[in-house]
Design a protein around this motif. Structure first.
Motif, short mmCIF file in Angstrom:
data_model
loop_
_atom_site.label_atom_id
_atom_site.label_comp_id
_atom_site.label_asym_id
_atom_site.label_seq_id
_atom_site.Cartn_x
_atom_site.Cartn_y
_atom_site.Cartn_z
N SER A 679 0.83 -1.19 0.00
CA SER A 679 0.00 0.00 0.00
C SER A 679 0.87 1.25 0.00
CB SER A 679 -0.92 0.01 1.22
OG SER A 679 -0.17 0.18 2.40
N ARG A 680 0.25 2.38 -0.22
CA ARG A 680 0.99 3.64 -0.34
C ARG A 680 1.64 4.04 0.98
NH1 ARG A 680 -1.53 9.17 -3.04
NH2 ARG A 680 0.44 10.34 -3.15
N SER A 681 1.08 3.58 2.10
CA SER A 681 1.60 3.97 3.40
C SER A 681 2.77 3.11 3.85
CB SER A 681 0.48 3.89 4.45
OG SER A 681 0.01 2.55 4.56
N GLY A 682 3.24 2.20 3.04
CA GLY A 682 4.33 1.32 3.43
C GLY A 682 5.51 1.42 2.50
N THR A 683 6.72 1.15 3.05
CA THR A 683 7.96 1.05 2.28
C THR A 683 8.27 2.37 1.58
OG1 THR A 683 7.31 -1.24 1.87
CG2 THR A 683 9.26 -0.43 0.74
N GLY A 684 8.77 3.31 2.37
CA GLY A 684 9.16 4.59 1.82
C GLY A 684 10.50 4.53 1.11
N ARG A 685 10.82 5.62 0.39
CA ARG A 685 12.04 5.68 -0.40
C ARG A 685 13.28 5.67 0.49
NH1 ARG A 685 12.08 10.43 -4.60
NH2 ARG A 685 10.12 9.33 -5.02
N ALA A 686 13.23 6.42 1.61
CA ALA A 686 14.40 6.48 2.50
C ALA A 686 14.70 5.11 3.10
CB ALA A 686 14.14 7.51 3.60
N PHE A 687 13.67 4.36 3.44
CA PHE A 687 13.86 3.03 4.02
C PHE A 687 14.54 2.10 3.00
CE2 PHE A 687 12.08 -1.11 5.50
CZ PHE A 687 12.67 -1.12 6.75
N LEU A 688 14.09 2.14 1.75
CA LEU A 688 14.71 1.32 0.71
C LEU A 688 16.15 1.73 0.46
CD1 LEU A 688 11.79 1.06 -1.88
CD2 LEU A 688 12.69 -0.78 -0.46
N GLU A 689 16.40 3.03 0.50
CA GLU A 689 17.77 3.50 0.25
C GLU A 689 18.71 3.02 1.35
OE1 GLU A 689 20.09 7.71 -0.69
OE2 GLU A 689 17.95 7.67 -0.22
N ARG A 690 18.22 2.91 2.57
CA ARG A 690 19.06 2.46 3.68
C ARG A 690 19.28 0.95 3.65
NH1 ARG A 690 17.48 1.82 9.31
NH2 ARG A 690 15.51 2.83 8.79
N LEU A 691 18.21 0.18 3.29
CA LEU A 691 18.34 -1.28 3.31
C LEU A 691 18.98 -1.83 2.05
CD1 LEU A 691 14.94 -2.48 4.79
CD2 LEU A 691 17.11 -2.19 5.95
N LYS A 692 18.61 -1.28 0.90
CA LYS A 692 19.06 -1.78 -0.40
C LYS A 692 18.89 -3.30 -0.51
CE LYS A 692 22.28 1.94 -1.48
NZ LYS A 692 21.36 2.48 -2.48
N PRO A 693 17.66 -3.79 -0.46
CA PRO A 693 17.45 -5.25 -0.56
C PRO A 693 17.72 -5.77 -1.97
CG PRO A 693 15.35 -4.11 -0.58
CD PRO A 693 16.39 -3.06 -0.33
N ASP A 694 18.04 -7.04 -2.04
CA ASP A 694 18.21 -7.68 -3.35
C ASP A 694 16.88 -7.85 -4.06
OD1 ASP A 694 20.89 -7.82 -3.05
OD2 ASP A 694 20.94 -9.91 -2.39
N VAL A 695 15.85 -8.27 -3.32
CA VAL A 695 14.53 -8.53 -3.90
C VAL A 695 13.48 -8.08 -2.89
CG1 VAL A 695 12.93 -10.29 -4.76
CG2 VAL A 695 15.34 -10.48 -5.27
N ASN A 716 9.11 3.70 -6.09
CA ASN A 716 10.24 3.72 -5.14
C ASN A 716 11.17 2.54 -5.38
OD1 ASN A 716 9.08 5.99 -3.98
ND2 ASN A 716 8.10 4.84 -2.32
N LEU A 717 10.61 1.37 -5.60
CA LEU A 717 11.44 0.20 -5.86
C LEU A 717 12.21 0.35 -7.16
CD1 LEU A 717 8.87 -2.59 -4.88
CD2 LEU A 717 10.90 -1.94 -3.59
N ARG A 718 11.57 0.92 -8.16
CA ARG A 718 12.23 1.10 -9.46
C ARG A 718 13.37 2.10 -9.36
NH1 ARG A 718 8.05 2.42 -11.81
NH2 ARG A 718 7.30 0.31 -12.28
N GLN A 719 13.18 3.17 -8.62
CA GLN A 719 14.22 4.18 -8.49
C GLN A 719 15.44 3.63 -7.73
OE1 GLN A 719 12.64 7.75 -6.76
NE2 GLN A 719 11.20 8.12 -8.45
N GLN A 720 15.21 2.74 -6.77
CA GLN A 720 16.32 2.15 -6.04
C GLN A 720 16.85 0.88 -6.72
OE1 GLN A 720 17.73 3.59 -3.43
NE2 GLN A 720 16.25 5.27 -3.63
N ARG A 721 16.33 0.57 -7.91
CA ARG A 721 16.76 -0.59 -8.70
C ARG A 721 16.63 -1.89 -7.90
NH1 ARG A 721 22.16 1.64 -11.92
NH2 ARG A 721 21.10 3.39 -12.96
N VAL A 722 15.49 -2.03 -7.25
CA VAL A 722 15.19 -3.23 -6.48
C VAL A 722 14.15 -4.04 -7.24
CG1 VAL A 722 14.31 -4.15 -4.31
CG2 VAL A 722 15.67 -2.06 -4.30
N PRO A 723 14.49 -5.24 -7.73
CA PRO A 723 13.46 -6.06 -8.39
C PRO A 723 12.44 -6.56 -7.38
CG PRO A 723 15.50 -7.29 -8.15
CD PRO A 723 15.80 -5.90 -7.69
#
Length: 757
Positions: A679-695, A716-723
């Protein structure tokens, strides 16, 4: 083996040709696989070897003609069916429909009504054709009368079942027989005939259901749940067994008629009336046709050849409705009736080689043959078989007679209230007796991945040859041995340690299994395909015993499947929501253990740690109070967010993870379960940038009404290149384990989260 002919090989060639055409698209080539090609080759070899030399080539050409006719007829029918299904632009539009009420039932949110003979009352919908349609309405002041017309304004939607297990027929059903539903906004948009009020009585709800089942063919859900563990749920489907009872009653009532054709006519008319009242399902149509044909052949003085009559009805049913191959009732009905025909055997002179008990067992052999023939069918439309079902079905006829007596007693008690205590006491005694063998049945139950239709057809064909052309009673030993070997080897469950995210629609259910098969669940909510039990699902993917479950928070889509487990186990819940779980009636049998940040658990090579919630700050709502769990294994780390969103992400400590990826540093997180189903309220861009998950993994339902996953999360996932992988697109996902052997197909991505790291 004696010689065979076109009457033996032709029907199987016709069915195989139709199955090949259904699975012709390249995406569904697995529905036939090598089993279909080997089966066609076997038919040709038998036509060349076991047919008399004078008609060998005629039989071979006949088999090829049946195969080609099945292919061509199914091609024309598929083209016509696809042209008359609702198109995408028909969905989510308001339209007025009219149909006849088949039955109705109560749901958590209102009333559900099944309509048949559906007609859309708009000019641009004239080409749309649906056999049945389920509409969901608010609570009605009065229930609609069965078989009465109903008209309503609905918003048409397509129902996409979850792909929890690799079920070959599900893709074909989604293409050629999709399920649609309609939502009614208010009762004022409906017009129907109300059902008369039932008389007040202290009769139990289960007995009321039984009375409505035998008088109006309304499903009895409570009795089905009671009989399903024994493998006797089919007794409550108005089927061939009920038709046999009606046939016996009609023959008894026609005894005073002196002329044979009067008795035959009376029986045929009675069977037709019974079929019309109960509805022409696949099993009822087949049983009524065979029994009526039996009477007509007797009337005309023809030899009663049950197998030729079965062959004629099979071909006729497929020509009239080729898509009956996608319905379980068709397969069960014709497989069971073929077993009954083969179980009667061929009249042979007495021989010293015969077993001395054979004359006493002859009346039970048709039932045994029917059970052997339906075993592979159960593995086409389900994932489990019970060897003891053969024994239970031997007494199923007597149990059905007892249920008929109980249903009749329930009907009389609605008028004569003095019978109510007796009726309820009989029900309680029967429920107690049915619960006695459940532990033994559960221990002997086998689970297998669903069979492809071509493999099941090959299984039926080999069993047919053994039972029809086998030597005396040795054919039974051969058939049972072949059945045992085939079901023991083919499509066995997976084994080994793995993490699995199940496709449960709009819910979340995950499973962690160690090398010994011990299992932990992480949430267990959502929707499962009809007939699939949670225990069977765990066993299919390598679990042998569920030791406990972590439930992230108090939302039904994260725990509503737990009450369906037979054996309760401990569940770990957030400390701040322990009170809500404690007063949850459905979870009263489970031990609730409150946990918070800092709790840990070693599970084989895995290390589990709860990192949220903490004592402060207080979560803003139930979702933000979800358990956040880190699962670590040498070379891989998984972060499960539950329904936690961006508010929780701001408070997660940076020290709980490794340094971000870059400059040769190790990967921070291998797999991230995206919070709140994307949902829109979950998984923000800053969180993804800090974790950088593989998938990133997203559990959501196909075409869900919430629009998950939200485009902002995907951006957000696309910008951080997270499949990312979603259960809506890929079905059940197997993670942190070896590749399964031929049961699953994964989407092409740049990473393989299921491989060893």
């Amino acid at each position: 083996m004696p010689r065979v002919g076109l009457a033996t090989l032709g029907p199987f060639g016709l069915v195989l040709g139709m199955i090949f055409r259904l699975a012709m698209p390249e995406a569904d080539r697995g529905c036939c696989g090598v089993g279909g090609f080997w089966f066609l080759a076997a038919l040709m070899v038998l036509a060349m070897v076991r047919v008399p030399s004078g008609s060998r080539y005629k039989c071979l050409l006949g088999v090829l003609f049946c195969f080609g006719f099945g292919w061509g007829w199914m091609s024309w029918t598929c083209h016509r069916r696809l042209a008359r299904l609702p198109a995408p632009y028909h969905l989510d539009r308001a339209v007025e429909v009219e149909g006849r009420v088949r039955h109705h039932w109560q749901t958590r949110y209102g009333q559900a009504i099944l309509l048949e003979r559906v007609r859309f009352l708009h000019a641009d919908w004239e080409d749309v054709e649906l056999r049945r349609l389920t509409i969901f309405t608010p609570a009605l002041p009065a229930a609609p009368r069965r078989r009465s017309p109903l008209r309503a304004w609905i918003r048409l939607k397509r129902k996409v079942p979850p792909r929890t297990i690799p079920w070959p027929l599900q893709r074909l059903r989604e293409r050629y027989a999709p399920r649609f539903s309609g939502n009614v906004k208010t009762v004022r948009l409906m017009s129907w005939h109300p059902q008369p009020d039932a008389p007040d009585s202290a009769l139990s709800p289960a007995n009321r259901e039984l009375w409505r089942l035998f008088t109006a063919n309304v499903p009895a859900q409570s009795w089905r749940k009671r009989l399903e563990p024994l493998g006797l749920g089919h007794l409550l489907a108005i089927s061939g067994l009920h038709c046999m009872l009606v046939f016996a009653v009609l023959r008894w009532l026609s005894f005073p008629l002196r002329r044979p054709w009067w008795r035959s006519g009376f029986t045929v008319v009675g069977l037709l009336v019974f079929g019309s009242w109960m509805g022409w399902s696949d099993s009822v149509t087949r049983a009524v046709s065979m029994l009526a044909g039996f009477q007509v052949m007797c009337w005309l003085g023809r030899v009663r050849d049950w197998y030729r009559l079965w062959t004629f009805l099979l071909c006729l049913a497929l020509v009239l409705d080729p898509f009956s191959l996608l319905r379980a009732g068709f397969w069960y009905s014709f497989a069971a009736s073929l077993g009954l025909v083969l179980g009667r055997g061929v009249a042979m002179p007495a021989s010293p080689l015969d077993h001395p008990w054979l004359p006493r067992l002859k009346r039970f052999l048709p039932i045994l043959g029917a059970q052997l023939m339906v075993l592979p069918v159960g593995l086409v439309f389900g994932c489990e078989i019970n060897p003891l079902s053969v024994i239970w079905n031997l007494v199923g006829f007597f149990l059905l007679c007892f249920l008929l007596v109980l249903g009749a007693l329930a009907g009389l008690s609605l008028v004569w209230t003095d019978l109510v205590p007796w009726c309820n006491s009989l029900e309680s005694a029967l429920v107690w007796l049915l619960a006695l063998p459940e532990p033994v049945i559960e221990a002997l139950r086998l689970v297998r991945f669903p069979f492809e239709p071509a493999w099941a057809l090959a299984f039926l064909f080999v069993s047919f040859l053994i039972l029809r052309y086998g030597f005396r009673e040795w054919r039974w030993y051969g058939a049972m041995l072949f059945c045992l070997l085939f079901c023991s080897i083919h499509h066995r469950p997976l084994s080994g340690e793995r993490l699995v995210m199940f496709d449960v629609g709009q819910g979340l259910a995950m499973m962690l299994t160690d090398a010994q098969g011990r299992t932990l669940l992480f949430d267990c909510g959502g929707q499962l395909p009809l007939g699939l039990r949670p225990e069977s699902l765990v066993r299919l993917f390598g679990g042998k015993d569920v030791a406990g479950a972590f439930v992230s928070h108090h939302n039904a889509d994260h725990y509503n499947l737990l009450p369906r487990f037979v054996r309760p186990f401990p569940i770990w819940v957030p400390r701040g929501q322990w009170g809500r779980f404690h007063f949850e009636q459905d979870l009263s049998a489970f031990i609730k253990i409150p946990v918070e940040a800092g709790a840990g658990l070693a599970w084989g090579r895995f290390r589990l740690e709860v990192i949220w919630p903490r004592g402060s700050p207080e979560p803003t709502d139930t979702n933000e109070g979800s358990l956040v769990i880190r699962i670590a294994r040498p070379g891989a780390k998984v972060l499960l967010m539950g329904d936690a969103g961006t508010w929780t992400e701001r408070y997660l400590d940076r020290d709980l993870f490794d340094s971000p990826r870059g400059g040769g540093a190790a990967t921070t997180v291998s797999l991230l379960q995206v919070g709140h189903h994307g949902s829109r309220s979950g998984t923000g861009r800053a969180f993804l940038e800090r974790l950088k998950p593989d998938v990133a993994l997203i559990s959501c339902g196909a075409g869900n009404r919430f629009g998950h996953p939200h485009p902002q999360v995907l951006s957000n996932l696309r910008q951080q290149r997270v499949p990312w992988l979603t259960t809506a697109d890929s079905g059940t996902l197997i993670l942190l384990g070896g590749r399964p052997k031929g049961h699953f197909r994964f989407p092409e991505t740049g990473t393989e989260p299921w491989s060893e790291r």
